[in-house]
Structures are given as C-alpha cells and as structure tokens.
Design a protein around this motif. Structure first.
Motif, PDB file in Angstrom:
ATOM      1  N   VAL A 110       0.865  -1.183   0.000  1.00 44.59           N
ATOM      2  CA  VAL A 110       0.000   0.000   0.000  1.00 44.59           C
ATOM      3  C   VAL A 110       0.898   1.228   0.000  1.00 44.59           C
ATOM      4  O   VAL A 110       1.708   1.410   0.916  1.00 44.59           O
ATOM      5  N   ASN A 111       0.776   2.041  -1.023  1.00 45.54           N
ATOM      6  CA  ASN A 111       1.564   3.267  -1.153  1.00 45.54           C
ATOM      7  C   ASN A 111       0.624   4.461  -1.126  1.00 45.54           C
ATOM      8  O   ASN A 111      -0.435   4.437  -1.760  1.00 45.54           O
ATOM      9  N   VAL A 112       1.017   5.506  -0.406  1.00 43.78           N
ATOM     10  CA  VAL A 112       0.179   6.700  -0.302  1.00 43.78           C
ATOM     11  C   VAL A 112       0.815   7.807  -1.126  1.00 43.78           C
ATOM     12  O   VAL A 112       1.920   8.265  -0.821  1.00 43.78           O
ATOM     13  N   ILE A 113       0.128   8.201  -2.189  1.00 44.07           N
ATOM     14  CA  ILE A 113       0.623   9.253  -3.073  1.00 44.07           C
ATOM     15  C   ILE A 113      -0.131  10.536  -2.735  1.00 44.07           C
ATOM     16  O   ILE A 113      -1.305  10.702  -3.061  1.00 44.07           O
ATOM     17  N   ASN A 114       0.543  11.437  -2.053  1.00 44.60           N
ATOM     18  CA  ASN A 114      -0.107  12.641  -1.547  1.00 44.60           C
ATOM     19  C   ASN A 114       0.079  13.801  -2.505  1.00 44.60           C
ATOM     20  O   ASN A 114       1.208  14.175  -2.845  1.00 44.60           O
ATOM     21  N   GLY A 115      -1.038  14.370  -2.936  1.00 44.37           N
ATOM     22  CA  GLY A 115      -0.956  15.487  -3.855  1.00 44.37           C
ATOM     23  C   GLY A 115      -2.314  15.859  -4.418  1.00 44.37           C
ATOM     24  O   GLY A 115      -3.359  15.420  -3.927  1.00 44.37           O
ATOM     25  N   LEU A 116      -2.267  16.648  -5.466  1.00 40.40           N
ATOM     26  CA  LEU A 116      -3.481  17.184  -6.073  1.00 40.40           C
ATOM     27  C   LEU A 116      -4.124  16.181  -7.017  1.00 40.40           C
ATOM     28  O   LEU A 116      -3.450  15.326  -7.601  1.00 40.40           O
ATOM     29  N   GLY A 117      -5.421  16.321  -7.187  1.00 38.60           N
ATOM     30  CA  GLY A 117      -6.143  15.412  -8.051  1.00 38.60           C
ATOM     31  C   GLY A 117      -5.744  15.506  -9.505  1.00 38.60           C
ATOM     32  O   GLY A 117      -5.556  14.488 -10.182  1.00 38.60           O
ATOM     33  N   HIS A 118      -5.592  16.741 -10.003  1.00 37.67           N
ATOM     34  CA  HIS A 118      -5.338  16.913 -11.434  1.00 37.67           C
ATOM     35  C   HIS A 118      -3.898  16.594 -11.827  1.00 37.67           C
ATOM     36  O   HIS A 118      -3.588  16.495 -13.018  1.00 37.67           O
TER      37      HIS A 118
ATOM     38  N   GLN B 259     -19.301  15.269  -9.797  1.00 37.96           N
ATOM     39  CA  GLN B 259     -18.575  15.957 -10.862  1.00 37.96           C
ATOM     40  C   GLN B 259     -17.192  15.346 -11.068  1.00 37.96           C
ATOM     41  O   GLN B 259     -16.794  15.034 -12.199  1.00 37.96           O
ATOM     42  N   THR B 260     -16.464  15.155  -9.980  1.00 39.96           N
ATOM     43  CA  THR B 260     -15.137  14.549 -10.085  1.00 39.96           C
ATOM     44  C   THR B 260     -15.249  13.084 -10.473  1.00 39.96           C
ATOM     45  O   THR B 260     -14.432  12.571 -11.245  1.00 39.96           O
ATOM     46  N   GLY B 261     -16.264  12.411  -9.950  1.00 36.29           N
ATOM     47  CA  GLY B 261     -16.464  11.013 -10.294  1.00 36.29           C
ATOM     48  C   GLY B 261     -16.651  10.796 -11.782  1.00 36.29           C
ATOM     49  O   GLY B 261     -16.138   9.826 -12.359  1.00 36.29           O
ATOM     50  N   ALA B 262     -17.382  11.707 -12.434  1.00 38.66           N
ATOM     51  CA  ALA B 262     -17.600  11.597 -13.878  1.00 38.66           C
ATOM     52  C   ALA B 262     -16.282  11.740 -14.634  1.00 38.66           C
ATOM     53  O   ALA B 262     -16.024  11.017 -15.611  1.00 38.66           O
ATOM     54  N   LEU B 263     -15.431  12.648 -14.182  1.00 35.30           N
ATOM     55  CA  LEU B 263     -14.126  12.835 -14.831  1.00 35.30           C
ATOM     56  C   LEU B 263     -13.252  11.601 -14.654  1.00 35.30           C
ATOM     57  O   LEU B 263     -12.554  11.174 -15.589  1.00 35.30           O
ATOM     58  N   ILE B 264     -13.290  11.028 -13.456  1.00 36.33           N
ATOM     59  CA  ILE B 264     -12.476   9.847 -13.183  1.00 36.33           C
ATOM     60  C   ILE B 264     -12.961   8.658 -13.999  1.00 36.33           C
ATOM     61  O   ILE B 264     -12.166   7.897 -14.567  1.00 36.33           O
ATOM     62  N   ALA B 265     -14.288   8.488 -14.074  1.00 31.80           N
ATOM     63  CA  ALA B 265     -14.839   7.384 -14.863  1.00 31.80           C
ATOM     64  C   ALA B 265     -14.461   7.532 -16.334  1.00 31.80           C
ATOM     65  O   ALA B 265     -14.157   6.539 -17.008  1.00 31.80           O
TER      66      ALA B 265
END
Length: 512
Positions: free
Chosen positions: A219-227, A249-255
């Motif tokens: 398990v690796n934690v990548i800390n930072g911004l979504g974009h 809104q973000t879910g639609a972009l991720i999908a």
C-alpha cells in the motif's frame, strides 16, 4: 480524556507525526519510506482556526511511477503467500491500529476538524474493517460448475493486481481503511490518493499496516493534487481498477479517464437522502434520529439525511422539536470533549453551505434554527456553521436538490405515502434513505419503493463493514464493504480441465 491544542495546532501535529510516522516531515509513503514530493506546495489548514499548520509538496508523476513499481513487486510477494498467512497479517493490522487508536484519533481531529469523540469511533471502525476482512482471506472460494461435457469446470477469484483508490476529506482514515482492507484481502496492491486537504492520517495508517507485517510497497500513499497526482495514478499502466469516493462531478471525470484505458471503476458519490417521518412514528426517536442524520460530522457525510420529509399532520411539531434541539447542540473546537458539532472542513465548502442557505431563504424557506456562521471562542477564524433547520422548503429548491454537505436540514411536508415516495425519488441521487413508522407493511413498502442503496427503518446511519454500501443514480455504482465489496476487488476466471481418457475431438477436427 481531553487534550490541548495550542496555537494553530502545528505543535500538536508535529508531536503526533513524530510519534506515529517517526518524523515531523511529510510527503508520500512509497515502498515503506517517506518521499518528498516534486510539485507545488500544498498548505494544510486547521478547520477550527483557519490557520496553516503544515506545508508539503505535491507528489507528481515520477513519484506515482515509483509507487506503481513498488506496488507491482509487493503484490507478487503478497499473492504468493497462503491465504491463511495473509489473514493472520491482516488481523495483526487491526491490533496495531487499536494500539495507536488515541493518537490516530487526535491526528484526525486536528487535521480534519472532526470532534474527537467521532474520531475515536471511526478509528475503532477502521480496526474492525481489517479484522473483518482478515477472516475472509481464506474463504474467497470459486465454484465447480456441472457443465454438460467431460470437463471439470471451476472458477477462481483473482486480484486485479494494482488498484488506485481516491478518498475524500470528510472521513479520511475511515474511507482509507474502508477501501484498503478489502483490496488487500483479495490479493491486490494499492495506490492510495487521499484528499490533498487531509492526507495525514491515511499516511500514518499505512505505516502501521507495515509495522503489523504487511509487505512494504503493498500500500503506497501518493499525496498530492487530483489533477496532477491523481490523474497520473489513473493513467499509470499498473492501475487495473479505480475506486473513487467523492463528488459526482469529479467522479464523472475519473470514470471518463478510466474508460479511456478500458479499466473498471467503483464510484461512491454524493447523496441527498430523504428521511421520512409518518404521523404514527415514535416522534421522540424520530426527532433524535433526524438530528443524528444530519448534524453529526457537521453534516459532512454522503448519507446525511439532509431532506427531512414530514407528514403534514405532524409537520410543525417536528420542525419545532428538531429546531429546539438543534439550537442546543454543542458547537465548538473539535478537540474539546463536549463538542458534538465541529467546523466545516474548508473555506470553499463553508462558502457553499452558506450560499445554499442564503438562496433557500430568498426562495421562501424559513429559518427555524441557525442559518448563519457560529462564533466560537478560540476558533474565531474557523469554519463553524450553526446547526440549521429550514422549514417551508419545496423539493424543487436548490437547497433540496444539491448536496449541501453541512449541518443543514431542509424540512419538506407531504400528505400521503404516494407523495412521500415521489418526493424521496425526485432527486438525481440515490445513496440512502429512511422511514419512521409503526406500520410494518408501510415500512417494507417504503424500503422497496425508495431509490436508495441503503435504507433504514426507524433508524439512521447504521453502517457496518459486514453490509454492502453504495448508491443508485448519480450516487455512483459498485459496492464497498461486505462480501459484495470484497468481490469488487476480484476478477473471475473460468478454468476448464478435460477429464475424459479419450475425449471427443471438438468441431470435427481429425488427428493425423
């Protein structure tokens, strides 16, 4: 058991990070080590004071690539272990979390702005998640299918390999554990991307898992911004599935991004849940339930009962009683033991809550309680909002249609069962719902007719790791928790073994 937070919380966070992480520095947790990001600075702000208490750097694409490489290697090691050994290690994870529970709760309290009493409960639930899925490790079984040939046909549930999980700021350690536990139970490795606003407790959690014996890099934690960091994780070839908890809104972009790579998603998105009270209900219990449904966690819960649908015969009584109770709820600094309602997590969300309340008043809603920011001694610059009860709300108002994610309940009247169902379903969301009634038949009719992934009868917010959780409509798809949540992290393989001594030749081919 209380603790003191001086200044903006920087000193307390430094002490907790040194205790739990071994350093007061902060970054991403990659292959068992803390790695400094390479991107822009990100400020962490104490929601109770409005003051910056820590600055770290966005991870970025290169660190994501390192995390993916570590995850691939660790997953091979993890999957090579027997299921029993994996279960034993997961059980130890639960024990280690319980040992560090108070410190984890304090860290969560300061960084996320959640009342300390709530944080203690959530940390205990995270331990429970690992204990529950520890028991599933050696029980993920396939089937033998009696096919009409001489073959032995059986199925296997196999891991995807590496999954990327993106979790929100409202319950960072809870949603982190909620997703990590079933993922590794099924044999996967994880790239965890917490909200950039609340990354501390998730990062510490992963170090604790490694102390329990989980392989470094699993398990690796990548800390930072979504974009930047989040986008890089989804695009990385190692990622075989994406799990997201957050806004539609973000879910639609991720999908969409996942679809470009033809990889599946699980999306747990927003809600605008209807909490329905009929005249025959035990109103004492219903009024308490209405408060718990929306004011706990300052309303920052995806299943918040933000729409309170009340039969016209008891409408005014319920409004008056909920409003009276709301005005007495202790709002205060999250680390104070008596606090029941803490701050909104961030300035943007605070502004959103106040905007929706203001718009509803302009549209004709009546403020029965609250309706403005709270003034808290020691938290003058914090994001506190009064527990708010809005009466005379119509279901087509913006406040009744948009997720508010704050301590605000909109009370809407109805005349009969049919109208209650219609109002409840007049929403693009479908995450949860509830009914309060003494009529058993009505309770089951409502449960069957309201579009929601979770539905309570004479209760609210009863959630457990054993039971599947997820939404209908724009509240997302796929399930978390329970056995169904575990299967989301597996792929089914069908294996055919010819058992006949002289098997038939398929399709008419001949042997030369």
């Amino acid at each position: 058991m209380s603790f003191i937070v001086e200044g903006n919380g920087e000193q307390q966070v430094e002490l907790l990070l040194n205790e739990l992480l071994g350093t007061s520095e902060f970054g991403s947790w990659i292959d068992g080590e803390l790695v400094t990001g390479k991107g822009d600075d990100i400020e962490l702000i104490n929601p109770a004071t409005g003051q910056t208490f820590l600055i770290y750097r966005d991870a970025g694409k290169d660190i994501v690539a390192d995390a993916a490489a570590a995850a691939i290697n660790a997953q091979k090691l993890w999957w090579s272990m027997t299921a029993s050994v994996r279960g034993q290690l997961m059980w130890k994870c639960g024990m280690k979390i319980r040992e560090a529970a108070e410190s984890l709760a304090r860290l969560e309290c300061i960084s996320a702005g959640k009342p300390i009493r709530d944080c203690r409960v959530e940390v205990a639930k995270v331990a429970e998640m690992f204990e529950y899925y520890a028991g599933w490790c050696d029980k993920i079984m396939g089937q033998v299918i009696p096919v009409p040939t001489t073959h032995l046909n059986y199925t296997r549930h196999e891991p995807y390999g590496v999954v990327t999980q993106i979790t929100p700021w409202n319950a960072p350690i809870f949603t982190g554990g909620w997703q990590i536990a079933p993922a590794i139970c099924a044999g996967n490795a994880v790239l965890l991307k917490p909200s950039e606003l609340t990354p501390l407790s998730s990062t510490v959690l992963v170090k604790i898992l490694e102390q329990a014996g989980i392989p470094r890099g699993l398990v690796n934690v990548i800390n930072g911004l979504g974009h930047t960091t989040g986008t890089a994780a989804i695009a990385n070839p190692a990622t075989k599935k994406v799990v997201f908890v957050g806004s539609p809104q973000t879910g639609a972009l991720i999908a969409s991004a996942a679809a470009q790579r033809v990889i599946p998603c699980v999306l747990e998105l927003g809600g605008k849940s209807a909490n329905i009270i009929f005249p025959d209900a035990d109103l004492d219990r219903a009024v308490v339930g209405a408060q718990a449904a929306v004011f706990s966690a300052a309303g920052q819960s995806c299943v918040s009962g933000a729409r309170l649908l009340v039969h016209r015969n008891v409408y005014q009584e319920v409004v008056d009683r909920v409003a009276s109770a709301a005005s007495r709820l202790p709002v205060g600094l999250p680390w104070q033991e008596g606090t029941m309602v803490g701050p909104i997590n961030n300035q943007k969300q605070f502004n959103h809550v106040h905007s929706l309340v203001s718009d509803s008043i302009a549209e004709g809603a009546i403020v029965a309680a609250g309706g403005k920011p709270s003034e808290i001694f020691g938290g003058e610059n914090g994001y506190f909002y009064q527990p708010t009860v809005l009466a005379n709300v119509k279901n087509n108002m913006r406040v009744a249609q948009e997720e508010i994610f704050g301590p605000v309940v909109s009370v809407i009247s109805f005349d009969d069962e049919e109208e209650a169902v219609a109002l409840a379903n007049d929403s693009r969301f479908g995450l949860a719902g509830a009914v309060w009634t003494a009529d058993v038949g009505r309770a089951h009719r409502m449960a069957a007719q309201v579009n929601a992934g979770t539905f309570w009868v004479n209760s609210y917010k009863a959630i457990n790791v054993m039971s599947p959780f997820g939404g209908f409509g724009e509240s997302g798809y796929g399930r978390s928790s329970g056995y169904e949540g575990l299967l989301e992290y597996t792929q089914t393989k069908s294996v055919w073994v010819e058992t006949a001594k002289d098997s038939a030749i398929q399709f008419g081919y001949s042997i030369q």
